[in-house]
Design a protein around this motif. Sequence first.
Motif, PDB file in Angstrom:
ATOM      1  N   VAL A 199       3.090  14.791   0.855  1.00 26.47           N
ATOM      2  CA  VAL A 199       1.615  15.908   1.319  1.00 26.47           C
ATOM      3  C   VAL A 199       0.743  15.489   3.133  1.00 26.47           C
ATOM      4  CG1 VAL A 199      -0.900  15.562   1.310  1.00 26.47           C
ATOM      5  CG2 VAL A 199      -0.132  15.113  -0.577  1.00 26.47           C
ATOM      6  N   GLY A 200       1.245  16.751   3.798  1.00 28.19           N
ATOM      7  CA  GLY A 200       1.753  16.374   4.411  1.00 28.19           C
ATOM      8  C   GLY A 200       2.427  15.884   5.421  1.00 28.19           C
ATOM      9  N   GLU A 201       2.332  14.526   6.214  1.00 26.65           N
ATOM     10  CA  GLU A 201       2.726  12.914   7.303  1.00 26.65           C
ATOM     11  C   GLU A 201       3.224  12.387   5.872  1.00 26.65           C
ATOM     12  OE1 GLU A 201       3.655  13.144  10.697  1.00 26.65           O
ATOM     13  OE2 GLU A 201       3.025  15.932  10.139  1.00 26.65           O
ATOM     14  N   MET A 202       2.648  12.512   4.997  1.00 26.45           N
ATOM     15  CA  MET A 202       2.673  11.410   4.368  1.00 26.45           C
ATOM     16  C   MET A 202       3.230  11.696   3.048  1.00 26.45           C
ATOM     17  SD  MET A 202      -1.597  10.180   3.129  1.00 26.45           S
ATOM     18  CE  MET A 202      -2.471  11.809   3.416  1.00 26.45           C
ATOM     19  N   ARG A 203       3.549  10.287   2.554  1.00 27.34           N
ATOM     20  CA  ARG A 203       4.852  10.511   1.403  1.00 27.34           C
ATOM     21  C   ARG A 203       4.783   9.929  -0.057  1.00 27.34           C
ATOM     22  NH1 ARG A 203       9.206  13.520   0.692  1.00 27.34           N
ATOM     23  NH2 ARG A 203      10.318  11.839  -0.540  1.00 27.34           N
ATOM     24  N   LEU A 204       3.117   9.925  -0.589  1.00 34.58           N
ATOM     25  CA  LEU A 204       2.531   9.148  -1.717  1.00 34.58           C
ATOM     26  C   LEU A 204       3.284   8.739  -2.565  1.00 34.58           C
ATOM     27  CD1 LEU A 204      -0.969  11.217  -2.171  1.00 34.58           C
ATOM     28  CD2 LEU A 204      -0.209   9.344  -0.777  1.00 34.58           C
ATOM     29  N   ASP A 205       3.806   7.649  -3.230  1.00 34.63           N
ATOM     30  CA  ASP A 205       4.715   7.122  -4.861  1.00 34.63           C
ATOM     31  C   ASP A 205       3.302   8.109  -6.252  1.00 34.63           C
ATOM     32  OD1 ASP A 205       6.642   5.612  -4.079  1.00 34.63           O
ATOM     33  OD2 ASP A 205       4.024   3.883  -3.586  1.00 34.63           O
ATOM     34  N   ILE A 206       4.591   8.626  -6.755  1.00 38.17           N
ATOM     35  CA  ILE A 206       4.013   9.132  -7.642  1.00 38.17           C
ATOM     36  C   ILE A 206       3.539   8.265  -8.799  1.00 38.17           C
ATOM     37  CG2 ILE A 206       4.338  10.931  -9.511  1.00 38.17           C
ATOM     38  CD1 ILE A 206       6.430  11.816  -7.961  1.00 38.17           C
ATOM     39  N   ILE A 207       4.084   6.363  -8.941  1.00 40.46           N
ATOM     40  CA  ILE A 207       3.808   5.787  -9.708  1.00 40.46           C
ATOM     41  C   ILE A 207       2.961   5.018  -9.039  1.00 40.46           C
ATOM     42  CG2 ILE A 207       4.371   4.347 -11.603  1.00 40.46           C
ATOM     43  CD1 ILE A 207       4.630   7.646 -13.143  1.00 40.46           C
ATOM     44  N   GLN A 208       2.146   4.718  -9.051  1.00 38.17           N
ATOM     45  CA  GLN A 208       2.004   3.237  -8.250  1.00 38.17           C
ATOM     46  C   GLN A 208       2.119   1.795  -8.608  1.00 38.17           C
ATOM     47  OE1 GLN A 208      -1.989   4.914  -7.300  1.00 38.17           O
ATOM     48  NE2 GLN A 208      -1.644   6.239  -6.261  1.00 38.17           N
ATOM     49  N   MET A 209       2.705   1.353  -7.892  1.00 36.46           N
ATOM     50  CA  MET A 209       2.940  -0.104  -7.649  1.00 36.46           C
ATOM     51  C   MET A 209       1.368  -0.955  -8.769  1.00 36.46           C
ATOM     52  SD  MET A 209       5.198  -3.388  -6.430  1.00 36.46           S
ATOM     53  CE  MET A 209       5.929  -2.910  -5.973  1.00 36.46           C
ATOM     54  N   MET A 210       0.737  -0.830  -7.442  1.00 35.24           N
ATOM     55  CA  MET A 210      -0.434  -2.089  -7.622  1.00 35.24           C
ATOM     56  C   MET A 210      -1.252  -1.266  -8.564  1.00 35.24           C
ATOM     57  SD  MET A 210      -3.374  -2.793  -4.856  1.00 35.24           S
ATOM     58  CE  MET A 210      -4.314  -0.837  -5.205  1.00 35.24           C
ATOM     59  N   THR A 211      -1.462   0.330  -8.421  1.00 33.80           N
ATOM     60  CA  THR A 211      -2.576   0.891 -10.039  1.00 33.80           C
ATOM     61  C   THR A 211      -1.698   0.394 -11.588  1.00 33.80           C
ATOM     62  OG1 THR A 211      -2.615   2.737  -8.463  1.00 33.80           O
ATOM     63  CG2 THR A 211      -2.969   3.211 -10.861  1.00 33.80           C
ATOM     64  N   ALA A 212      -0.377   0.736 -11.521  1.00 27.44           N
ATOM     65  CA  ALA A 212       0.575   0.000 -12.797  1.00 27.44           C
ATOM     66  C   ALA A 212       0.861  -1.215 -12.710  1.00 27.44           C
ATOM     67  CB  ALA A 212       1.493   0.770 -12.813  1.00 27.44           C
ATOM     68  N   CYS A 213       0.017  -2.116 -11.967  1.00 20.63           N
ATOM     69  CA  CYS A 213       0.475  -3.820 -12.266  1.00 20.63           C
ATOM     70  C   CYS A 213      -0.795  -3.546 -12.400  1.00 20.63           C
ATOM     71  CB  CYS A 213       0.682  -4.442 -11.488  1.00 20.63           C
ATOM     72  SG  CYS A 213       2.459  -4.247 -10.740  1.00 20.63           S
ATOM     73  N   ILE A 214      -1.854  -3.841 -11.975  1.00 22.37           N
ATOM     74  CA  ILE A 214      -3.376  -3.550 -12.167  1.00 22.37           C
ATOM     75  C   ILE A 214      -3.691  -3.047 -13.737  1.00 22.37           C
ATOM     76  CG2 ILE A 214      -5.977  -2.462 -11.740  1.00 22.37           C
ATOM     77  CD1 ILE A 214      -5.612  -2.796  -9.167  1.00 22.37           C
ATOM     78  N   SER A 215      -3.564  -2.310 -14.093  1.00 25.49           N
ATOM     79  CA  SER A 215      -3.645  -1.756 -16.025  1.00 25.49           C
ATOM     80  C   SER A 215      -2.903  -2.803 -16.996  1.00 25.49           C
ATOM     81  CB  SER A 215      -2.364  -0.052 -15.510  1.00 25.49           C
ATOM     82  OG  SER A 215      -3.023   0.310 -16.758  1.00 25.49           O
ATOM     83  N   CYS A 216      -2.249  -2.933 -16.304  1.00 25.78           N
ATOM     84  CA  CYS A 216      -0.852  -3.776 -17.145  1.00 25.78           C
ATOM     85  C   CYS A 216      -1.981  -5.447 -16.864  1.00 25.78           C
ATOM     86  CB  CYS A 216       0.020  -4.974 -17.029  1.00 25.78           C
ATOM     87  SG  CYS A 216       1.618  -3.331 -16.238  1.00 25.78           S
ATOM     88  N   LEU A 217      -2.604  -5.997 -16.310  1.00 26.28           N
ATOM     89  CA  LEU A 217      -3.406  -7.093 -16.046  1.00 26.28           C
ATOM     90  C   LEU A 217      -4.669  -6.457 -17.073  1.00 26.28           C
ATOM     91  CD1 LEU A 217      -3.317  -8.262 -12.030  1.00 26.28           C
ATOM     92  CD2 LEU A 217      -2.156  -9.730 -13.953  1.00 26.28           C
ATOM     93  N   LEU A 218      -4.992  -5.391 -17.283  1.00 24.71           N
ATOM     94  CA  LEU A 218      -6.046  -5.387 -17.342  1.00 24.71           C
ATOM     95  C   LEU A 218      -6.115  -5.326 -19.336  1.00 24.71           C
ATOM     96  CD1 LEU A 218      -8.277  -3.768 -15.417  1.00 24.71           C
ATOM     97  CD2 LEU A 218      -9.135  -4.879 -15.788  1.00 24.71           C
ATOM     98  N   CYS A 219      -4.945  -4.088 -19.663  1.00 29.67           N
ATOM     99  CA  CYS A 219      -4.014  -3.995 -20.626  1.00 29.67           C
ATOM    100  C   CYS A 219      -3.627  -4.881 -21.642  1.00 29.67           C
ATOM    101  CB  CYS A 219      -4.142  -2.880 -21.022  1.00 29.67           C
ATOM    102  SG  CYS A 219      -4.675  -1.297 -19.713  1.00 29.67           S
ATOM    103  N   CYS A 220      -3.077  -5.917 -21.418  1.00 29.47           N
ATOM    104  CA  CYS A 220      -2.490  -6.439 -21.565  1.00 29.47           C
ATOM    105  C   CYS A 220      -3.738  -7.896 -22.751  1.00 29.47           C
ATOM    106  CB  CYS A 220      -1.843  -7.664 -21.515  1.00 29.47           C
ATOM    107  SG  CYS A 220       0.146  -7.088 -21.075  1.00 29.47           S
ATOM    108  N   GLN A 221      -3.552  -8.141 -24.156  1.00 32.56           N
ATOM    109  CA  GLN A 221      -4.721  -8.223 -25.096  1.00 32.56           C
ATOM    110  C   GLN A 221      -3.522  -9.601 -25.501  1.00 32.56           C
ATOM    111  OE1 GLN A 221      -7.687  -8.865 -24.217  1.00 32.56           O
ATOM    112  NE2 GLN A 221      -7.391  -7.025 -22.405  1.00 32.56           N
ATOM    113  N   ASP A 222      -4.096 -10.201 -26.788  1.00 31.97           N
ATOM    114  CA  ASP A 222      -3.779 -11.126 -27.040  1.00 31.97           C
ATOM    115  C   ASP A 222      -2.617 -10.158 -28.825  1.00 31.97           C
ATOM    116  OD1 ASP A 222      -4.153 -13.355 -26.392  1.00 31.97           O
ATOM    117  OD2 ASP A 222      -6.322 -13.064 -27.215  1.00 31.97           O
ATOM    118  N   ASN A 223      -2.661  -9.297 -28.482  1.00 32.35           N
ATOM    119  CA  ASN A 223      -2.513  -8.128 -30.194  1.00 32.35           C
ATOM    120  C   ASN A 223      -1.306  -7.118 -29.073  1.00 32.35           C
ATOM    121  OD1 ASN A 223      -4.728  -6.652 -30.658  1.00 32.35           O
ATOM    122  ND2 ASN A 223      -5.303  -8.764 -31.819  1.00 32.35           N
TER     123      ASN A 223
END
Length: 173
Positions: A36-60
Amino acid sequence: MEPKKVTQLDLSIVTSVLICCTVTTALSLSGMKFPVGEMRLDIIQMMTACISCLLCCQDNADTSKKAGIIRIIVTTIGGIVGMGVVALHMMLGSNPWTLIPLVGLGVLITLLACKLANVPYMSARIGCITFLLVACTLSGQARMFYALFRLASTVFGAAVAFSVTSLFGRCGN
């Protein structure tokens, strides 16, 4: 007082996060980025995916699945509202002062849309975090792509969390 110990949930969270870190690093190093212009964005973002794990991992697995669905709903809502605010901001000339009232309006719309989706109020606030990240983190059109990639990353992280929780549940039985 019961001694503190490492639980199966702790191990599920760590495993999920490590999987997301490994996959996103491999994708990034292989050049899977979106220009995107001068930038190159990660399509799968590490921080976002990891935060999703922290919030979605539950006891079962069932609870993890439900948490993942809620996370995807609020991320979608926050992202869509964010994209709308970004589009309006760009139409108005991208003046930083016009973004301020649009952010307030976007937070309100995100909260109301999450209420309509019947998600827990705390999750609605997480939807507002997505909105704020989309509206305020990058500039210009890159924000639109960031919203899409954030959703993809959230879905990926939720899927990893559900898979790991399911696997740990089967191994624990």
